[in-house]
Write a protein that holds these residues in place. Sequence first.
Motif, PDB file in Angstrom:
ATOM      1  N   VAL A   1      11.964   4.713  -8.238  1.00  0.00           N
ATOM      2  CA  VAL A   1      11.272   4.512  -6.960  1.00  0.00           C
ATOM      3  C   VAL A   1       9.779   4.812  -7.114  1.00  0.00           C
ATOM      4  CG1 VAL A   1      11.048   5.418  -4.617  1.00  0.00           C
ATOM      5  CG2 VAL A   1      13.302   4.906  -5.542  1.00  0.00           C
ATOM      6  N   GLY A   2       9.420   5.895  -7.807  1.00  0.00           N
ATOM      7  CA  GLY A   2       8.006   6.251  -7.949  1.00  0.00           C
ATOM      8  C   GLY A   2       7.235   5.252  -8.790  1.00  0.00           C
ATOM      9  N   ILE A   3       7.718   4.975  -9.987  1.00  0.00           N
ATOM     10  CA  ILE A   3       6.999   4.064 -10.888  1.00  0.00           C
ATOM     11  C   ILE A   3       7.120   2.628 -10.415  1.00  0.00           C
ATOM     12  CG2 ILE A   3       6.886   3.192 -13.250  1.00  0.00           C
ATOM     13  CD1 ILE A   3       7.842   5.990 -14.148  1.00  0.00           C
ATOM     14  N   GLY A   4       8.337   2.232 -10.015  1.00  0.00           N
ATOM     15  CA  GLY A   4       8.545   0.859  -9.539  1.00  0.00           C
ATOM     16  C   GLY A   4       7.776   0.572  -8.268  1.00  0.00           C
ATOM     17  N   GLY A   5       7.709   1.546  -7.361  1.00  0.00           N
ATOM     18  CA  GLY A   5       6.943   1.348  -6.130  1.00  0.00           C
ATOM     19  C   GLY A   5       5.466   1.148  -6.421  1.00  0.00           C
ATOM     20  N   PHE A   6       4.939   1.953  -7.348  1.00  0.00           N
ATOM     21  CA  PHE A   6       3.522   1.796  -7.694  1.00  0.00           C
ATOM     22  C   PHE A   6       3.263   0.442  -8.334  1.00  0.00           C
ATOM     23  CE2 PHE A   6       0.165   2.082 -10.894  1.00  0.00           C
ATOM     24  CZ  PHE A   6      -0.914   2.350 -10.078  1.00  0.00           C
ATOM     25  N   LEU A   7       4.048   0.076  -9.345  1.00  0.00           N
ATOM     26  CA  LEU A   7       3.815  -1.185 -10.046  1.00  0.00           C
ATOM     27  C   LEU A   7       4.044  -2.384  -9.131  1.00  0.00           C
ATOM     28  CD1 LEU A   7       5.390  -0.415 -13.540  1.00  0.00           C
ATOM     29  CD2 LEU A   7       2.974  -0.500 -12.908  1.00  0.00           C
ATOM     30  N   GLY A   8       5.117  -2.335  -8.313  1.00  0.00           N
ATOM     31  CA  GLY A   8       5.389  -3.449  -7.400  1.00  0.00           C
ATOM     32  C   GLY A   8       4.317  -3.597  -6.344  1.00  0.00           C
ATOM     33  N   GLY A   9       3.872  -2.485  -5.773  1.00  0.00           N
ATOM     34  CA  GLY A   9       2.811  -2.550  -4.773  1.00  0.00           C
ATOM     35  C   GLY A   9       1.503  -3.041  -5.360  1.00  0.00           C
TER      36      GLY A   9
ATOM     37  N   TRP B   1       0.825  -1.202   0.000  1.00  0.00           N
ATOM     38  CA  TRP B   1       0.000   0.000   0.000  1.00  0.00           C
ATOM     39  C   TRP B   1       0.864   1.260   0.000  1.00  0.00           C
ATOM     40  CZ3 TRP B   1      -4.595   0.481  -1.652  1.00  0.00           C
ATOM     41  CH2 TRP B   1      -5.501  -0.556  -1.564  1.00  0.00           C
ATOM     42  N   LEU B   2       2.011   1.206   0.692  1.00  0.00           N
ATOM     43  CA  LEU B   2       2.927   2.340   0.676  1.00  0.00           C
ATOM     44  C   LEU B   2       3.429   2.606  -0.744  1.00  0.00           C
ATOM     45  CD1 LEU B   2       4.533   4.430   2.347  1.00  0.00           C
ATOM     46  CD2 LEU B   2       6.362   2.732   2.434  1.00  0.00           C
ATOM     47  N   GLY B   3       3.728   1.537  -1.499  1.00  0.00           N
ATOM     48  CA  GLY B   3       4.178   1.715  -2.880  1.00  0.00           C
ATOM     49  C   GLY B   3       3.079   2.222  -3.793  1.00  0.00           C
ATOM     50  N   VAL B   4       1.853   1.701  -3.633  1.00  0.00           N
ATOM     51  CA  VAL B   4       0.731   2.098  -4.498  1.00  0.00           C
ATOM     52  C   VAL B   4       0.361   3.559  -4.272  1.00  0.00           C
ATOM     53  CG1 VAL B   4      -1.742   1.734  -4.877  1.00  0.00           C
ATOM     54  CG2 VAL B   4      -0.213  -0.207  -4.802  1.00  0.00           C
ATOM     55  N   VAL B   5       0.367   3.995  -3.022  1.00  0.00           N
ATOM     56  CA  VAL B   5      -0.016   5.372  -2.727  1.00  0.00           C
ATOM     57  C   VAL B   5       1.199   6.301  -2.759  1.00  0.00           C
ATOM     58  CG1 VAL B   5      -1.028   6.870  -0.964  1.00  0.00           C
ATOM     59  CG2 VAL B   5      -2.006   4.625  -1.384  1.00  0.00           C
TER      60      VAL B   5
ATOM     61  N   ALA C   1       1.133  -4.984  -8.026  1.00  0.00           N
ATOM     62  CA  ALA C   1       1.278  -6.417  -8.321  1.00  0.00           C
ATOM     63  C   ALA C   1       1.189  -7.236  -7.047  1.00  0.00           C
ATOM     64  CB  ALA C   1       2.603  -6.667  -9.034  1.00  0.00           C
ATOM     65  N   THR C   2       1.785  -6.766  -5.962  1.00  0.00           N
ATOM     66  CA  THR C   2       1.714  -7.493  -4.697  1.00  0.00           C
ATOM     67  C   THR C   2       0.283  -7.584  -4.197  1.00  0.00           C
ATOM     68  OG1 THR C   2       3.936  -6.730  -4.146  1.00  0.00           O
ATOM     69  CG2 THR C   2       2.589  -7.542  -2.336  1.00  0.00           C
ATOM     70  N   LEU C   3      -0.445  -6.490  -4.253  1.00  0.00           N
ATOM     71  CA  LEU C   3      -1.834  -6.517  -3.785  1.00  0.00           C
ATOM     72  C   LEU C   3      -2.705  -7.415  -4.643  1.00  0.00           C
ATOM     73  CD1 LEU C   3      -2.385  -2.782  -2.819  1.00  0.00           C
ATOM     74  CD2 LEU C   3      -2.159  -4.728  -1.287  1.00  0.00           C
ATOM     75  N   VAL C   4      -2.482  -7.432  -5.946  1.00  0.00           N
ATOM     76  CA  VAL C   4      -3.275  -8.298  -6.822  1.00  0.00           C
ATOM     77  C   VAL C   4      -2.963  -9.762  -6.554  1.00  0.00           C
ATOM     78  CG1 VAL C   4      -3.628  -8.975  -9.227  1.00  0.00           C
ATOM     79  CG2 VAL C   4      -3.637  -6.568  -8.608  1.00  0.00           C
ATOM     80  N   MET C   5      -1.679 -10.082  -6.328  1.00  0.00           N
ATOM     81  CA  MET C   5      -1.299 -11.481  -6.085  1.00  0.00           C
ATOM     82  C   MET C   5      -1.851 -11.983  -4.748  1.00  0.00           C
ATOM     83  SD  MET C   5       0.526 -12.463  -8.639  1.00  0.00           S
ATOM     84  CE  MET C   5       1.978 -13.438  -8.475  1.00  0.00           C
ATOM     85  N   ARG C   6      -2.017 -11.098  -3.793  1.00  0.00           N
ATOM     86  CA  ARG C   6      -2.480 -11.501  -2.468  1.00  0.00           C
ATOM     87  C   ARG C   6      -3.999 -11.519  -2.346  1.00  0.00           C
ATOM     88  NH1 ARG C   6       0.667 -11.090   2.031  1.00  0.00           N
ATOM     89  NH2 ARG C   6      -1.059 -10.096   3.116  1.00  0.00           N
ATOM     90  N   MET C   7      -4.701 -11.153  -3.417  1.00  0.00           N
ATOM     91  CA  MET C   7      -6.165 -11.176  -3.352  1.00  0.00           C
ATOM     92  C   MET C   7      -6.650 -12.583  -3.111  1.00  0.00           C
ATOM     93  SD  MET C   7      -7.267  -8.546  -6.388  1.00  0.00           S
ATOM     94  CE  MET C   7      -8.918  -9.140  -6.438  1.00  0.00           C
ATOM     95  N   ARG C   8      -7.677 -12.676  -2.282  1.00  0.00           N
ATOM     96  CA  ARG C   8      -8.238 -13.994  -1.983  1.00  0.00           C
ATOM     97  C   ARG C   8      -9.139 -14.417  -3.129  1.00  0.00           C
ATOM     98  NH1 ARG C   8      -9.807 -12.664   4.089  1.00  0.00           N
ATOM     99  NH2 ARG C   8      -7.736 -12.918   4.985  1.00  0.00           N
TER     100      ARG C   8
END
Length: 189
Positions: free
Chosen positions: A157-165, A130-134, A167-174
């Motif tokens: 850091v700006g673009i990579g943080g958004f994309l990485g965050g 969430w820190l990366g996405v926001v 992707a992480t949130l999408v992968m962790r979706m139930r």
Amino acid sequence: MAEHDSDRDNREEREPDEQGVPFDEDAAWRAIVAGYGTEPPDPPGSKPFKPVEDLALPEPDATGDRDGPAEPRAARPLGSSVSFAPGVGPRDHVAPEPSDDDFDADDEGHFVPPEPPPLPVADASAKFAWLGVVGGPILLLLAVVLGWDMTWWLATVGIGGFLGGFATLVMRMRTDDDEDDDPGRGAVV
């Protein structure tokens, strides 16, 4: 198709029919301007509108004379408005306070909602995602607003943080794969 094209060619070659009387465009425009603002006559059989001053008066009798001479009525105003004294009016209504006597034996009383359940505790990876996405877009926006030099590490850091965050949130979706028992496409009896 060829017959259709030949008709078009013949039409283009022909001159428009002259009636012998030249058309005076200026005279036509003058007639339009002269007639502008005049109201055309009502069609036969139509009932003309009453002027505003006579709207409150009763309709004339369509059958003709009544039993005697009609007595003229005084004109009434078109309408009226209800005026309230200051501090008195429909918006100044205050509902009475409820008392215990308002409830009878069937009423359950005032509803108090239960305490909501506590929020689930987020683990460290969800917090960083969430820190990366926001934070990534906010960092880039700050760089543009404050006029910082857009260096490679700032963009990464700006673009990579958004994309990485993201992707992480999408992968962790139930997913709802836990309920594999498909009851079929019909009713379960």
